[in-house]
Structures are given as C-alpha cells and as structure tokens.
Design an enzyme around this catalytic site. Structure first.
Site, PDB file in Angstrom:
ATOM      1  CE  LYS A 186      -4.584   9.064  -3.748  1.00 22.06           C
ATOM      2  NZ  LYS A 186      -3.131   9.059  -4.060  1.00 22.06           N
TER       3      LYS A 186
ATOM      4  CB  SER B  70      -2.266   5.391  -5.376  1.00 22.15           C
ATOM      5  OG  SER B  70      -1.878   6.689  -4.884  1.00 22.15           O
TER       6      SER B  70
ATOM      7  CB  SER C 145       0.738   7.952  -6.503  1.00 23.09           C
ATOM      8  OG  SER C 145       1.191   6.649  -6.224  1.00 23.09           O
TER       9      SER C 145
END
Length: 493
Positions: free
Chosen positions: A78, A159, A183
């Site tokens: 990420k 997210s 998330s």
C-alpha cells in the site's frame, strides 16, 4: 494451474517443491498487472525491474537452502508505507515526488523474510475514504461486477482498495494494508478476499504515513485466512522505533487456523442487528453462526450498548488526529511546493495545501480543527474520548462471557462509483460494523462467506480480545471452510 491462481500458502509449497520459480511467479503477476492495471488502477507505481531482481535473488537463496518464511512471494505494498528508493505518495498530490530514504518497519520485515515487492498499491488519499475514489492517482475499480448490470463500475472499498483489488484480480498473492476504521476489512469484504486488522500495537507504525495515530494499524489482505496468518506472522513484532508497539511475542498464527472452534463461545451483539440491515447480510450472518454451531461452538447473545455512538465518536477522534498529523505537509521540507515569486511563508502554506490536498482530506482537516478549537474541545473531542472508553469497556465485559464476536463486515455489497458519493455522511455509514474494533484497539478479521443476488461477495467479521488473534484466526478459518467460498471475479489476470 496458472501461477496467479495459487494461494500464498500454495505458492510457498510449489516454490519449495521446485514446481515453479519466484521469477516465473513474479513475471506472471507482472503480466497480470500489465493486462489489468490500466483499467483497475490498483497500482500507483509498478516496480517490475526491481521485483524481478528480488525474485532472482530469492531463487538463488532457495537453491542454497537459505529460504525464509515468505521466500519469493510477490506482494503489493500500500502506498502509505515508506519504501526506500520508491516513490511514496499516500494517494495525494502533496507527496508527489517524495522518495523515502528509509523503509517502513513492516515492509522491511517482509523483505527480511524474502518477499518480492511488485509495486505500490493505490488508496484513498491519506487513507481517508470508504470507496478508493479520493486518490489523486484516480479511482480503483473493483474487479467484481453485478450480474445484471456488468457495465456499472463498482468501488473496491477503502482506503485499502488498491491492495484488495490487486489480490482479488490476481495481480498479487497478498498485500499490505492499513485500517483506521475498517480500511482493511471493508475492502476485503467488497473484493471477496480475507483481511485482518490486528490488535493496536501488534504491528509497528514506523514509516507508515499517519492518518489517526491512536487508530491506525497495519495488517494484511490475501486470498485466504491462512494466507493472512502467514503474512501477519512476518509483519508483526515489537519495534523500539514505535512507542505504541507492543513488546509481546508473535505466535504461529497459521497453526491457530487449524485449532477448530469446538467449545468456543461466540458472541452475537444484538445492537448490530440494525434497522434496515439488508436481508442478504442478515441471512449470511445467521448462516455463519449456524456453521460455527455445527462445528461445536456455542453462540451467545451479548450487548455492546454504546455501539450506537461509535460512528460519531470515530468521526470526531479520527479527524482531530488527522488535522494534527497533516500539519506537517507545508511545502517546506518534502513533497510538492506551490509558490509564486515574492510570496511569504503563509502564502506558501496556503497555496501548497490548497493544491495538494483533495476535497475529502480538506473536509476532515476542517472537522478536526473545529473539534479541537477553543470552546469546542470539551464539547466534542473530550466527550468523544470518554465515549471511546465506554466502548472499550463494553468489549471488556463481553469478553468475560465469550471467546470471539461474529458480525457482518459491511452493511452492503460493493456499490457503484457514482453511488453514495454526493453525501459524505452516507459514505461514513459504510464503517458502521468496523469502527468499534479500532476505537477499542481489538483485532478484527473479514472473511468472504457468500454472494448476494447480483453475484457480489459478502463478508463476515470476527472480533477478538486484544492480542488474541489466534482465536480470531481459528473462528475465521472455521467460517471459511464451511462457506467454501470459491467464486472469483471475471475480470482477473
């Protein structure tokens, strides 16, 4: 079997047997990225050359008998984790061009265990969002689609939507992710994969771009519960560089998956049976509890009375911490700088932040600054912290009766990119089942357990005691085995 169809555990076995090399495995995933990423947009940065070098080095180590826990496994990272020598943007224009000179602790642990990094996964800007549509790099598309409406592009959740979409579309065997209010778990549920937010303090936050420091926690997403267990084993551990890191031994999470649930007491919070809960979600929840009873567990109704205050509490605490954390982005030391000749320092700040931050980030900064301001600190922020303590106490009381808690992961399946986007409050409601675990600092696991009427994945959530991820994995694995979720999206490598 195509190389991208392996689970992470299956790939490790194939590598050990010599049935495939890390270079072959990595190249297959890079080919998938080249084919699908232009549409799905799961990666912001692809580090193909570096990945193939790492894979070749990994094959050489394995040949010498020096294989480590994740030797040769291609992963997505990420773009919230600092990666030495590779641009890290947090999905924001304000960090465009920022190349960290150091590695985050979590990503370094993965490298130390032999993982191969394919690139940096897309995310909502500064991890703020439930749809992965707020990224400066553009929205991420869920590789799943509705059976009767295949042309509507769906969100992957946020997210960590880039991480989840990359794994679901077979563009990575697993991925790092972060969870501030859901998330990890919401994108995992939307994309038909597994994902765990471990206990706060289980994984170091050093080198992870901060959103809300008392809530943020790193964790993995992967195709199976066991795959998540293998990744978390490598990611977790004490870090003296992080004052919130817990000095607690890291158990064998994968072994815990096989413990079974016989004799366990599973809590069912009555407050989670919300008015208007989708019938398909409610039915799946009941089915999941039935699966656990069939395997020898006992289900017990419990009460978490302050649950109804969790969302408003979260959306005071998180923006307050965000407004403080994001003050460091000023155009002076790193990242983007927007200025004009003759302008002063205040003008530099204003121009840089106006151009660098997106609408959702600005919204949360303003909310956070408001609740921390004179006259409102006591009325909002201090009261929210008191309610947070009550939410934590609710769980402490519940865990005197039960070993784990099972709930839905999300209130719906994945929704369209053009749906819910106009109303921030409606968007925030996507976190209704997940924020409590962050407020209490508890581990939460999302497990794919079924499909809705449109053929979209639905997930269940397992919440455990602090630092008892082992029970969470045991319950999650039991649900996974009973559900036998084998569906895959049509749009995949």
């Amino acid at each position: 079997m195509h190389p991208t169809d392996f689970t992470l555990a299956g790939a490790l076995a194939a590598l050990e047997e010599g049935a495939i090399s890390s270079v072959e495995l990595t190249q297959a995933h890079l080919d998938g990225i080249a084919k699908l990423n232009p549409r799905i947009n799961a990666y912001i940065t692809v580090t193909a050359e570096k990945a193939l070098v790492q894979a070749a080095e990994s094959d050489a180590r394995r040949k010498r008998g020096e294989a480590r826990a994740l030797e040769g496994i291609p992963l997505a990272i990420k773009d919230l984790f600092c990666t030495a020598g590779t641009e890290t943007t947090a999905g924001s224009r304000i960090l465009k061009g920022f190349v960290p000179p150091y590695e985050s602790t979590v990503s370094q642990k993965l490298l130390d265990d032999g993982a191969v990094f394919l690139g940096k996964a897309n995310l909502d800007e500064f991890a703020m969002g439930s749809s992965n549509t707020t990224s400066a790099a553009g929205p991420v598309e869920n590789p799943w689609s509705r059976a009767n409406d295949p042309d509507t592009r769906l969100v992957p959740g946020g997210s960590s939507g880039g991480s989840a979409a990359a794994v679901a579309a077979r563009m990575a065997l697993g991925a790092t992710a972060t969870d501030t209010g859901g998330s990890i778990r919401q994108p995992a549920a939307f994309c038909g994969i597994a994902g765990i937010k471990p206990t706060y303090g289980r994984c170091s936050r050093f080198g992870i771009v901060a959103f809300a420091s008392s809530l943020d926690q790193a964790g993995p997403v992967a195709r199976t519960v066991e795959d998540c267990a293998l990744l978390l084993k490598s990611m977790a551990g004490f870090d003296p560089k992080d004052s919130t890191s817990a000095d607690i031994a890291v158990p064998d999470f994968a072994a815990a998956c096989r413990r079974g649930v016989k004799g366990l007491r599973i809590g069912v919070p009555k407050e989670y049976r919300l008015d208007g809960l989708a019938p398909e979600i409610a039915a799946l929840w009941d089915q999941g509890l039935a699966w656990l009873r069939e395997q020898g567990a006992e289900t017990v109704e419990i009460s978490l009375p302050h649950t109804k205050y969790a969302l408003p509490t979260y959306y005071i605490v998180a923006p307050a911490e965000a407004s403080s954390n994001l003050a460091r982005y000023d155009g002076v030391r790193f990242g983007a700088r927007v200025t004009e000749p003759g302008s002063d320092l205040r003008d530099l700040y204003e121009r840089t932040r106006a151009a660098g931050f997106g609408a959702e980030v600005k919204r949360r900064i303003m909310i956070g600054t408001y609740v921390l301001s004179a006259g409102y600190y006591d009325a909002y922020y201090l009261k929210a912290q008191k309610i947070r303590a009550l939410i934590r106490r609710d769980f402490e009381e519940a865990f005197k009766q039960v070993d784990a808690i099972v709930t839905p992961a999300t209130p719906s399946a994945a929704f369209g990119m053009d749906e819910k986007q106009d109303d921030p409050v409606t968007m925030y409601l996507n976190d209704v089942f997940t924020v409590t675990a962050n407020l209490a600092g508890l581990p939460g696991l999302a497990v794919p357990a079924g499909l809705d009427g449109q053929g979209l994945p639905l997930g269940l959530q397992v919440i455990g005691r602090a630092f008892d991820e082992e029970s969470v994995f045991a319950v999650g694995h039991a649900i996974e085995q009973a559900a036998n979720f084998t569906a895959v999206p049509q749009l995949r490598a």
